[in-house]
Enzyme design. Structure first.
Site, PDB file in Angstrom:
ATOM      1  N   ARG A 157      11.931  10.734  -8.981  1.00 62.89           N
ATOM      2  CA  ARG A 157      11.030  11.254  -7.950  1.00 62.89           C
ATOM      3  C   ARG A 157      11.653  11.177  -6.553  1.00 62.89           C
ATOM      4  O   ARG A 157      12.323  10.196  -6.219  1.00 62.89           O
ATOM      5  CB  ARG A 157       9.695  10.504  -7.967  1.00 62.89           C
ATOM      6  CG  ARG A 157       8.909  10.789  -9.229  1.00 62.89           C
ATOM      7  CD  ARG A 157       7.619  10.005  -9.237  1.00 62.89           C
ATOM      8  NE  ARG A 157       6.500  10.698  -8.641  1.00 62.89           N
ATOM      9  CZ  ARG A 157       5.679  10.171  -7.750  1.00 62.89           C
ATOM     10  NH1 ARG A 157       5.885   8.965  -7.253  1.00 62.89           N
ATOM     11  NH2 ARG A 157       4.632  10.852  -7.309  1.00 62.89           N
TER      12      ARG A 157
ATOM     13  N   GLU B  10      -6.904  14.119  -5.271  1.00 67.21           N
ATOM     14  CA  GLU B  10      -6.910  12.901  -4.466  1.00 67.21           C
ATOM     15  C   GLU B  10      -7.390  13.157  -3.037  1.00 67.21           C
ATOM     16  O   GLU B  10      -8.229  12.420  -2.519  1.00 67.21           O
ATOM     17  CB  GLU B  10      -5.497  12.292  -4.447  1.00 67.21           C
ATOM     18  CG  GLU B  10      -5.359  11.096  -3.532  1.00 67.21           C
ATOM     19  CD  GLU B  10      -3.955  10.491  -3.539  1.00 67.21           C
ATOM     20  OE1 GLU B  10      -3.106  10.939  -4.334  1.00 67.21           O
ATOM     21  OE2 GLU B  10      -3.724   9.559  -2.757  1.00 67.21           O
TER      22      GLU B  10
ATOM     23  N   ASP C 216       2.174  14.506   1.223  1.00 67.53           N
ATOM     24  CA  ASP C 216       1.538  13.891   0.070  1.00 67.53           C
ATOM     25  C   ASP C 216       0.290  14.643  -0.383  1.00 67.53           C
ATOM     26  O   ASP C 216      -0.820  14.162  -0.172  1.00 67.53           O
ATOM     27  CB  ASP C 216       1.170  12.441   0.418  1.00 67.53           C
ATOM     28  CG  ASP C 216       0.780  11.648  -0.808  1.00 67.53           C
ATOM     29  OD1 ASP C 216       1.021  12.142  -1.916  1.00 67.53           O
ATOM     30  OD2 ASP C 216       0.246  10.541  -0.657  1.00 67.53           O
TER      31      ASP C 216
ATOM     32  N   ARG D 139       7.765  10.501   8.927  1.00 67.08           N
ATOM     33  CA  ARG D 139       7.642  10.282   7.488  1.00 67.08           C
ATOM     34  C   ARG D 139       7.931  11.538   6.673  1.00 67.08           C
ATOM     35  O   ARG D 139       8.534  11.451   5.604  1.00 67.08           O
ATOM     36  CB  ARG D 139       6.229   9.766   7.173  1.00 67.08           C
ATOM     37  CG  ARG D 139       5.962   9.714   5.689  1.00 67.08           C
ATOM     38  CD  ARG D 139       4.720   8.960   5.340  1.00 67.08           C
ATOM     39  NE  ARG D 139       4.271   9.367   4.023  1.00 67.08           N
ATOM     40  CZ  ARG D 139       3.179   8.955   3.442  1.00 67.08           C
ATOM     41  NH1 ARG D 139       2.388   8.103   4.054  1.00 67.08           N
ATOM     42  NH2 ARG D 139       2.842   9.367   2.242  1.00 67.08           N
TER      43      ARG D 139
ATOM     44  N   GLU E  28       7.009   2.844  -1.938  1.00 69.04           N
ATOM     45  CA  GLU E  28       5.745   2.115  -1.958  1.00 69.04           C
ATOM     46  C   GLU E  28       5.836   0.845  -2.805  1.00 69.04           C
ATOM     47  O   GLU E  28       4.982   0.564  -3.630  1.00 69.04           O
ATOM     48  CB  GLU E  28       4.611   3.026  -2.449  1.00 69.04           C
ATOM     49  CG  GLU E  28       4.430   4.250  -1.557  1.00 69.04           C
ATOM     50  CD  GLU E  28       3.246   5.142  -1.920  1.00 69.04           C
ATOM     51  OE1 GLU E  28       2.897   5.214  -3.104  1.00 69.04           O
ATOM     52  OE2 GLU E  28       2.694   5.757  -0.999  1.00 69.04           O
TER      53      GLU E  28
ATOM     54  N   LYS F  40       7.469  16.526  -4.758  1.00 67.85           N
ATOM     55  CA  LYS F  40       6.098  16.994  -4.484  1.00 67.85           C
ATOM     56  C   LYS F  40       6.149  18.332  -3.750  1.00 67.85           C
ATOM     57  O   LYS F  40       7.089  18.574  -2.985  1.00 67.85           O
ATOM     58  CB  LYS F  40       5.336  15.973  -3.648  1.00 67.85           C
ATOM     59  CG  LYS F  40       4.981  14.699  -4.433  1.00 67.85           C
ATOM     60  CD  LYS F  40       4.055  13.779  -3.648  1.00 67.85           C
ATOM     61  CE  LYS F  40       3.817  12.490  -4.441  1.00 67.85           C
ATOM     62  NZ  LYS F  40       2.886  11.555  -3.802  1.00 67.85           N
TER      63      LYS F  40
ATOM     64  N   GLU G   2      -4.974   5.548 -11.641  1.00 70.06           N
ATOM     65  CA  GLU G   2      -4.760   5.670 -10.194  1.00 70.06           C
ATOM     66  C   GLU G   2      -5.056   7.118  -9.806  1.00 70.06           C
ATOM     67  O   GLU G   2      -4.530   8.060 -10.404  1.00 70.06           O
ATOM     68  CB  GLU G   2      -3.304   5.294  -9.852  1.00 70.06           C
ATOM     69  CG  GLU G   2      -3.026   5.340  -8.371  1.00 70.06           C
ATOM     70  CD  GLU G   2      -1.870   4.431  -7.942  1.00 70.06           C
ATOM     71  OE1 GLU G   2      -1.423   3.585  -8.733  1.00 70.06           O
ATOM     72  OE2 GLU G   2      -1.416   4.580  -6.791  1.00 70.06           O
ATOM     73  N   ARG G   3      -5.941   7.277  -8.828  1.00 69.46           N
ATOM     74  CA  ARG G   3      -6.367   8.612  -8.368  1.00 69.46           C
ATOM     75  C   ARG G   3      -7.009   9.435  -9.483  1.00 69.46           C
ATOM     76  O   ARG G   3      -6.912  10.659  -9.497  1.00 69.46           O
ATOM     77  CB  ARG G   3      -5.201   9.394  -7.763  1.00 69.46           C
ATOM     78  CG  ARG G   3      -4.356   8.617  -6.775  1.00 69.46           C
ATOM     79  CD  ARG G   3      -5.164   8.028  -5.672  1.00 69.46           C
ATOM     80  NE  ARG G   3      -4.353   7.228  -4.742  1.00 69.46           N
ATOM     81  CZ  ARG G   3      -4.873   6.517  -3.757  1.00 69.46           C
ATOM     82  NH1 ARG G   3      -6.173   6.458  -3.584  1.00 69.46           N
ATOM     83  NH2 ARG G   3      -4.108   5.842  -2.945  1.00 69.46           N
TER      84      ARG G   3
ATOM     85  N   TRP H 143       1.072   5.215   7.567  1.00 67.52           N
ATOM     86  CA  TRP H 143      -0.074   5.310   6.660  1.00 67.52           C
ATOM     87  C   TRP H 143      -1.338   5.676   7.452  1.00 67.52           C
ATOM     88  O   TRP H 143      -2.374   5.963   6.875  1.00 67.52           O
ATOM     89  CB  TRP H 143      -0.315   3.976   5.934  1.00 67.52           C
ATOM     90  CG  TRP H 143       0.611   3.740   4.778  1.00 67.52           C
ATOM     91  CD1 TRP H 143       1.369   4.680   4.133  1.00 67.52           C
ATOM     92  CD2 TRP H 143       0.875   2.493   4.111  1.00 67.52           C
ATOM     93  NE1 TRP H 143       2.088   4.095   3.117  1.00 67.52           N
ATOM     94  CE2 TRP H 143       1.807   2.759   3.075  1.00 67.52           C
ATOM     95  CE3 TRP H 143       0.412   1.189   4.280  1.00 67.52           C
ATOM     96  CZ2 TRP H 143       2.287   1.762   2.217  1.00 67.52           C
ATOM     97  CZ3 TRP H 143       0.885   0.196   3.421  1.00 67.52           C
ATOM     98  CH2 TRP H 143       1.817   0.484   2.402  1.00 67.52           C
TER      99      TRP H 143
END
Ligand code: GCW
Length: 713
Positions: free
Chosen positions: A340, A408, A380, A351, A307, A375, A183-184, A558
Site C-alpha cells: 500500500r 467511511e 483518504d 500530508r 499509522e 488510494k 474497521e469502518r 489529523w
C-alpha cells in the site's frame, strides 16, 4: 425467498411455486433475486429459454447449472428443466472439455483468456439455442451470470457476445478484525466467524462468493490491513483454508494482510529487517507453509510504516526492499504482494504530497509480482478528491487503485451515496503522463505503461447485517465496484440501471425515478459535507458528521483545521508554489489547470488554493455566498430525494421501501446539521451574513458542538 407481490402488482405464481410461503424482501438476495419478469418480457424470453444443459459434475459446473436453472425459473415464472440433449430452447454452458461441441470455439476462447467467455445464440428454422462457453469453468459461470443479467436488462434477440475482464485482479479488501469487528464497517460484524472455523463454515460464505462471482470479483483479502500477526499462525491458516474451500468453486481466491514484523511476533526474531537473512528465511518458510495449506493462496496485502504499522523504513530500508522480500518468498508459488502507498509522515509539509515523496523514488525497483496499491485520491477517501498523482508518475511500477466501497467519509450506512459517479470521475481523470488521453483507467488496465499484472481493490461494505450492506441502496456500490473492475468504461447510468432492474423493479417510471435519485446522490453529499474542494472536516475518530473546528488531535495532519485553513482572509489549502507546492506532483495540463486560480475547476478550488472570502466565483457570487449556497443545495436535494423516494410507496417491495425511507429521514436531519455546523463555524472567519436562500440555523455553534453525532450503530 421469493415474494408474492410483484413489483408491478399482482400475484406471482412463481413465487408460490418456488417459495411456498410469503416472505418480506429482507435484501439478502442482493441483485440475484430473480423475481419474475413482467409477463410480456417473460413470454418473449420463453421462446429462447426452455431448458438448461450443463454437463459435468464439478463444484463450479454444479454452480453454473443451479444458477441457470434457478435464475431462469425465477425470471420466467415457471420451472425450467434440465435438458439431456442439445435442442430447441436449450441454454448450454461449459468449457470445450465439458461440452465437446464448444471445441469449435477454441481459438476464440483462447483470445478471451481464462476468465473470458462468449455467449452465442443460434437460430435454425425457428429453433433457438444459446451457448455460453469459456476456457474455464469459472469463465462459464461468469457467462451464466451475464446471460441472466441480459434476461433482466434486455429484450431477447440474437446474441453474439465476447467478454473478457480488463483488469486481472478484482479484489475486495475486508478491514475485518479477528474479533469479528470491522474497521469502518457499517453493516454488522465480520462475515467470517474465525472462532467457528475451520470446523463450521457458515453457508453465508457461499452466498458471498456467489454474489462476487456474479460481478466478476475474483479475490478477497480476509483481514484488516491493520493486521495481527496471529492471522499467519498455522491455526489461522487452517481457518483461512476453510474459507478458501468455500470460495473456490466461485473463482474467488483468498489473500491475507500480512503484518510486517510477524517474524518477530511469531518467530521470536529480534528484527524484521527485510535484508536480514533470518527474516527472509522466516518468510520463505511461512510462504511454503501457507501454500501447503491453501494451494491457490493469492498473496499478501501490506500496510507498512503507516499509522503505527511496522515496516521496512524502521530498518533504514525502502518500501521496495520490504515488498520485494515478501514477493521473493511468494514467487515460487505464484503469489503476489500488494504494497500500500497510504503512507504519511507528520514531519512533512503537506500530508497529501507524502505518498508521492515516499514512493516515487522506488519506481522501477519493485519485483514483477508486486503491485503498488494506491488510494484513488492523495488524502483518504474523501467525498471528492483529485486523483492521486502517483497514477501517471510511476511508469515502471504496476499500480493498483484502492477504492473505498464502505462509506467511511460519505455518511456510512446511514446516508445514500451511489459511488459509481465518483469512481468514473477518477477513472476518467487525465494524468497527462503520455500527453492527452492518458487516463487513470489506462494506468489501471496496463495499456498506458505495460506491466504484467493489473488490479483494482475495493474496501468492502459488507457485514453480517441481513441485507449485507446496512443501507439497501448501498448494495449498488458493491455491484458497481465489481462491474467497473471488470469493464472500466461502463457508465454510472448503465450500472445503476442494471442494478435497479435486478434488485428493485422492472417498471420504467420506477427505474427512472430511483436512478435519478441514485445518480445525483454523491454530488449532494459533496455539497452538504465538503463543497468546492474542502476535505477531511468530519468528526474525529468515527468520521460521521461535521467537526471543522477540531484542532485537538495529537498529529496536526489529523485535524480538520489543518485541511481547510480558514482564516480572516479566506478558505482553502494553498498547494501552489506560494504554498505547499504539492500541485507540482501533477503533470502537463492537469497541473496547469489545478495550479491556476482561474482555471482550477471550482469543485476542487479549495483543495488547491487559499481563496479570499470575497473572491468572485463563476456564478458572479462571492466565495462565501457560494459556499453557503452549496451547503443549502445539498440539504435541499436530500429533502427532494426523500419525497421522491416516499412517492414510490406501493411500487416497490414494502420492506425495502420502508427501510430506505427510514434512512432518508436520518439523512435529512444529518445533512441539515452539516450545513448549520459548517456555515456557523466558517462564519466566525468570514464575518459575513448568511446569504438569502439559505435557511438560518436554529441552533448556535456552541449548541452544535455540545452534541456530537452518534457513532455507528
Ligand atoms: O482513513 C484511514 C482510516 C483507517 C484505515 C486507514 C487505511 C485501515 O480511517 O481506519 O485503516 O485509512 O486505509 O489504512
Amino acid at each position: 425467498m421469493k415474494q408474492l407481490i410483484s413489483r408491478t402488482g399482482g400475484l406471482l405464481l412463481a413465487g408460490l411455486l418456488l417459495a411456498g410461503s410469503a416472505a418480506a424482501d429482507d435484501g439478502y438476495e442482493l441483485w440475484l433475486r430473480y423475481n419474475p419478469l413482467p409477463s410480456a418480457k417473460a413470454t418473449a424470453w420463453k421462446a429462447q429459454v426452455k431448458s438448461v444443459m450443463v454437463p459435468g459434475s464439478s463444484a463450479t459446473l454444479n454452480a453454473v447449472r443451479k444458477e441457470l436453472v434457478d435464475g431462469c425459473s425465477g425470471l420466467l415464472g415457471e420451472k425450467v428443466t434440465e435438458a439431456e440433449r442439445f435442442g430447441d430452447g436449450v441454454v448450454v454452458a461449459g468449457t470445450p472439455e465439458s461440452v465437446p461441441m464448444f471445441s469449435r470455439f477454441e481459438s476464440e476462447l483462447a483470445e478471451l483468456g481464462p476468465e473470458g467467455y462468449l455467449i452465442r445464440s443460434r437460430n435454425n428454422n425457428g429453433r433457438t439455442t444459446v451457448m455460453i462457453a469459456s476456457q474455464t469453468e469459472v469463465g462459464a459461470l461468469y457467462g451464466a451470470f451475464h446471460f441472466l443479467r441480459l434476461m433482466q436488462t434486455q429484450e431477447p434477440g440474437e446474441l453474439d457476445i465476447s467478454e473478457k475482464p480488463q483488469v486481472m485482479l478484482r479484489l475486495l479488501n475486508h478491514w475485518d478484525n479477528l474479533d469479528g469487528s470491522i474497521e469502518r464497517g457499517y453493516a454488522g460484524k465480520s462475515l467470517w466467524k474465525w472462532e467457528e472455523l475451520p470446523e463450521i463454515v457458515d453457508p453465508r460464505l457461499i452466498d458471498y462468493a456467489r454474489a462476487n462471482a456474479s460481478i466478476g470479483i475474483n479475490g478477497s483479502v480476509l483481514n484488516n490491513v491493520n493486521s495481527k500477526a496471529q492471522s499467519l499462525t498455522t491455526e489461522y491458516l487452517h481457518k483461512a483454508a476453510a474459507v478458501a474451500d468455500a470460495f473456490r468453486p466461485y473463482g474467488v481466491k483468498v489473500y491475507l494482510s500480512a503484518r510486517f514484523n510477524a517474524p518477530m511476533e511469531l518467530g521470536g526474531l529480534d528484527t524484521a529487517d527485510p535484508m536480514d537473512p533470518e527474516v527472509r528465511a522466516w518468510w520463505v518458510k511461512k510462504a511454503d507453509e501457507i501454500y501447503s495449506i491453501i494451494p491457490d493462496f493469492g498473496g499478501f496485502l501490506v500496510k507498512a510504516n503507516s499509522e503505527g504499522q511496522p515496516g521496512p523504513i524502521t530498518y533504514g530500508r525502502t518500501h521496495a526492499d520490504g515488498a520485494n522480500m515478501l514477493a521473493t518468498a511468494l514467487k515460487p508459488h505464484g503469489g503476489i504482494v500488494m504494497w500500500r502507498a497510504f503512507v504519511y509522515d507528520p514531519d512533512d509539509t503537506d500530508r497529501i504530497g507524502q505518498a508521492y515523496t515516499a514512493m516515487k523514488p522506488d519506481d522501477g525497483r519493485f519485483a514483477d509480482n508486486v503491485l503498488l496499491q494506491v488510494k484513488n485520491g492523495p488524502l483518504d477517501f474523501q467525498p471528492r478528491e483529485p486523483f492521486s498523482p502517483l497514477f501517471g508518475t510511476m511508469p515502471k511500477t504496476q499500480l493498483m487503485p484502492e477504492l473505498q466501497i464502505t462509506q467511511e467519509y460519505l455518511g456510512q450506512s446511514r446516508q445514500l451515496a451511489y459511488l459509481a459517479p465518483m469512481w468514473r470521475e477518477f477513472l476518467d481523470a487525465d494524468t497527462y503522463a503520455k500527453g492527452e488521453g492518458s487516463s487513470v483507467s489506462k494506468v489501471m488496465d496496463g495499456s498506458l505503461f505495460g506491466g504484467k499484472l493489473t488490479g483494482v481493490a475495493g474496501v468492502a461494505n459488507t457485514g453480517s447485517d441481513r441485507n449485507w450492506t446496512g443501507h439497501d441502496l448501498a448494495q449498488a456500490n458493491w455491484y458497481a465496484f465489481g462491474r467497473l473492475a471488470w469493464a472500466h468504461e461502463l457508465s454510472s447510468e448503465q450500472i445503476v440501471d442494471e442494478w435497479i432492474k435486478m434488485s428493485l423493479s422492472q417498471t420504467p417510471s420506477v427505474i427512472q425515478s430511483i436512478s435519478k435519485i441514485m445518480l445525483e446522490s454523491r454530488e449532494a453529499v459533496v455539497d452538504y459535507m465538503t463543497p468546492l474542494g474542502l476535505a477531511h472536516i468530519m468528526w474525529q475518530g468515527h468520521h460521521y458528521g461535521p467537526e471543522p473546528w477540531c484542532d485537538t488531535l495529537s498529529r496536526p495532519d489529523w485535524n480538520p483545521v489543518y485541511f481547510h485553513r480558514a482564516d480572516s482572509e479566506g478558505l482553502g489549502f494553498d498547494r501552489t508554489k506560494t504554498g505547499s507546492a504539492a500541485v507540482e506532483q501533477y503533470l502537463g495540463k492537469t497541473r496547469e489547470t489545478y495550479e491556476s486560480l482561474e482555471k482550477c475547476p471550482e469543485n476542487m478550488l479549495l483543495w488547491f488554493h487559499h481563496v479570499p472570502w470575497d473572491y468572485k466565483m463563476k456564478s458572479g457570487k462571492i466565495l462565501w455566498d457560494e459556499l453557503c449556497l452549496h451547503y443549502q443545495r445539498g440539504v435541499d436535494w436530500v429533502e427532494q430525494a426523500r419525497k421522491q423516494w416516499n412517492a414510490l410507496e406501493g411500487s416497490i417491495d414494502s420492506d425495502v421501501f420502508s427501510r430506505v425511507s427510514d434512512k432518508f429521514a436520518v439523512q435529512e436531519t444529518d445533512a441539515g446539521r452539516w450545513r448549520d455546523a459548517c456555515i456557523l463555524y466558517f462564519q466566525t472567519f468570514s464575518k459575513r451574513e448568511i446569504p438569502a436562500g439559505v435557511d438560518k440555523p436554529t441552533l448556535t455553534l456552541e449548541q452544535i458542538k455540545q452534541d456530537p453525532p452518534k457513532e455507528y450503530p
